[in-house]
Design a protein around this motif. Sequence first.
Motif, PDB file in Angstrom:
ATOM      1  N   SER A  17       0.827  -1.205   0.000  1.00  0.00           N
ATOM      2  CA  SER A  17       0.000   0.000   0.000  1.00  0.00           C
ATOM      3  C   SER A  17       0.864   1.259   0.000  1.00  0.00           C
ATOM      4  CB  SER A  17      -0.969   0.010   1.186  1.00  0.00           C
ATOM      5  OG  SER A  17      -0.269   0.063   2.399  1.00  0.00           O
ATOM      6  N   VAL A  18       1.987   1.226   0.656  1.00  0.00           N
ATOM      7  CA  VAL A  18       2.906   2.363   0.647  1.00  0.00           C
ATOM      8  C   VAL A  18       3.490   2.540  -0.757  1.00  0.00           C
ATOM      9  CG1 VAL A  18       5.080   3.262   1.554  1.00  0.00           C
ATOM     10  CG2 VAL A  18       3.440   2.209   3.101  1.00  0.00           C
ATOM     11  N   GLU A  19       3.859   1.430  -1.411  1.00  0.00           N
ATOM     12  CA  GLU A  19       4.390   1.494  -2.765  1.00  0.00           C
ATOM     13  C   GLU A  19       3.335   2.024  -3.733  1.00  0.00           C
ATOM     14  OE1 GLU A  19       5.940  -2.314  -3.888  1.00  0.00           O
ATOM     15  OE2 GLU A  19       7.265  -2.405  -2.159  1.00  0.00           O
ATOM     16  N   GLU A  20       2.097   1.550  -3.607  1.00  0.00           N
ATOM     17  CA  GLU A  20       1.026   2.007  -4.487  1.00  0.00           C
ATOM     18  C   GLU A  20       0.760   3.489  -4.280  1.00  0.00           C
ATOM     19  OE1 GLU A  20      -2.267  -0.567  -3.667  1.00  0.00           O
ATOM     20  OE2 GLU A  20      -1.326  -2.282  -4.647  1.00  0.00           O
ATOM     21  N   GLN A  21       0.794   3.947  -3.033  1.00  0.00           N
ATOM     22  CA  GLN A  21       0.581   5.353  -2.746  1.00  0.00           C
ATOM     23  C   GLN A  21       1.702   6.185  -3.373  1.00  0.00           C
ATOM     24  OE1 GLN A  21       0.311   6.265   1.401  1.00  0.00           O
ATOM     25  NE2 GLN A  21      -0.349   8.364   1.046  1.00  0.00           N
ATOM     26  N   HIS A  22       2.931   5.713  -3.288  1.00  0.00           N
ATOM     27  CA  HIS A  22       4.060   6.408  -3.902  1.00  0.00           C
ATOM     28  C   HIS A  22       3.885   6.461  -5.411  1.00  0.00           C
ATOM     29  CE1 HIS A  22       8.093   6.620  -5.735  1.00  0.00           C
ATOM     30  NE2 HIS A  22       8.262   7.556  -4.836  1.00  0.00           N
ATOM     31  N   ASP A  23       3.486   5.325  -6.035  1.00  0.00           N
ATOM     32  CA  ASP A  23       3.268   5.275  -7.478  1.00  0.00           C
ATOM     33  C   ASP A  23       2.184   6.256  -7.895  1.00  0.00           C
ATOM     34  OD1 ASP A  23       5.186   3.318  -7.563  1.00  0.00           O
ATOM     35  OD2 ASP A  23       3.782   1.659  -7.927  1.00  0.00           O
ATOM     36  N   ASN A  24       1.080   6.300  -7.137  1.00  0.00           N
ATOM     37  CA  ASN A  24      -0.007   7.214  -7.458  1.00  0.00           C
ATOM     38  C   ASN A  24       0.453   8.664  -7.365  1.00  0.00           C
ATOM     39  OD1 ASN A  24      -1.769   5.105  -7.877  1.00  0.00           O
ATOM     40  ND2 ASN A  24      -2.705   5.243  -5.856  1.00  0.00           N
ATOM     41  N   THR A  25       1.217   8.991  -6.356  1.00  0.00           N
ATOM     42  CA  THR A  25       1.743  10.338  -6.201  1.00  0.00           C
ATOM     43  C   THR A  25       2.677  10.682  -7.347  1.00  0.00           C
ATOM     44  OG1 THR A  25       1.605  10.096  -3.804  1.00  0.00           O
ATOM     45  CG2 THR A  25       2.992  11.876  -4.620  1.00  0.00           C
ATOM     46  N   TYR A  26       3.503   9.714  -7.739  1.00  0.00           N
ATOM     47  CA  TYR A  26       4.462   9.899  -8.828  1.00  0.00           C
ATOM     48  C   TYR A  26       3.744  10.196 -10.147  1.00  0.00           C
ATOM     49  CZ  TYR A  26       8.440   8.836 -11.877  1.00  0.00           C
ATOM     50  OH  TYR A  26       9.427   8.897 -12.812  1.00  0.00           O
ATOM     51  N   THR A  27       2.735   9.371 -10.499  1.00  0.00           N
ATOM     52  CA  THR A  27       2.020   9.567 -11.761  1.00  0.00           C
ATOM     53  C   THR A  27       1.161  10.828 -11.725  1.00  0.00           C
ATOM     54  OG1 THR A  27       0.316   8.010 -11.047  1.00  0.00           O
ATOM     55  CG2 THR A  27       2.042   7.156 -12.496  1.00  0.00           C
ATOM     56  N   GLU A  28       0.588  11.161 -10.569  1.00  0.00           N
ATOM     57  CA  GLU A  28      -0.179  12.405 -10.444  1.00  0.00           C
ATOM     58  C   GLU A  28       0.719  13.612 -10.688  1.00  0.00           C
ATOM     59  OE1 GLU A  28      -2.364  12.671  -6.754  1.00  0.00           O
ATOM     60  OE2 GLU A  28      -3.319  10.731  -7.137  1.00  0.00           O
ATOM     61  N   ALA A  29       1.937  13.559 -10.204  1.00  0.00           N
ATOM     62  CA  ALA A  29       2.880  14.656 -10.411  1.00  0.00           C
ATOM     63  C   ALA A  29       3.188  14.834 -11.893  1.00  0.00           C
ATOM     64  CB  ALA A  29       4.170  14.412  -9.628  1.00  0.00           C
ATOM     65  N   ILE A  30       3.329  13.732 -12.615  1.00  0.00           N
ATOM     66  CA  ILE A  30       3.578  13.811 -14.063  1.00  0.00           C
ATOM     67  C   ILE A  30       2.392  14.470 -14.747  1.00  0.00           C
ATOM     68  CG2 ILE A  30       3.856  12.482 -16.194  1.00  0.00           C
ATOM     69  CD1 ILE A  30       5.380  10.382 -14.499  1.00  0.00           C
TER      70      ILE A  30
END
Length: 153
Positions: A17-30
């Motif tokens: 869940s921490v990894e998924e949250q990081h991925d979501n934040t990463y793609t949202e930033a893009i």
Amino acid sequence: MKFSITKLKAAFGTNKSVEEQHDNTYTEAIINDVEGAPFAMSNTNVMYAGMSELAGYHYFKTIIIGTFKIKTFKGAKLIINGEGFKLELKSDMLELNSESSAVPNRNITAIDFEIDEEDLPKISRSKIQSLELSAKKEKIVFDIIENTKEEEE
């Protein structure tokens, strides 16, 4: 002493869940940093895409922004999985090279795929379920992003 298994796992990097949250934040930033509407998204990559025609040849032009990084002389393949069809497109160029972005750990890769004229009507958000990009040993599955309000206006 009180502790949380979830926090403990996160500290050791084994919490999905921490990894998924990081991925979501990463793609949202893009998505927030790039002008225009994204076409599809994977865990750590965003695809911007559109159709183009040049001298009677049709292309599905893509730009992938994110962790995807490639340098190859063997080209790439894009499999489009849709409602009742599966298209396999090959890149128009065999030499592909990702460029580094000004943002750390973010690459930009432009790939154009040749497409037959009779397959053009199949390339729409409503008909495509997923996209699979393969190049070298890399394989990324993208999910289509639904139309945004900005596109409809």
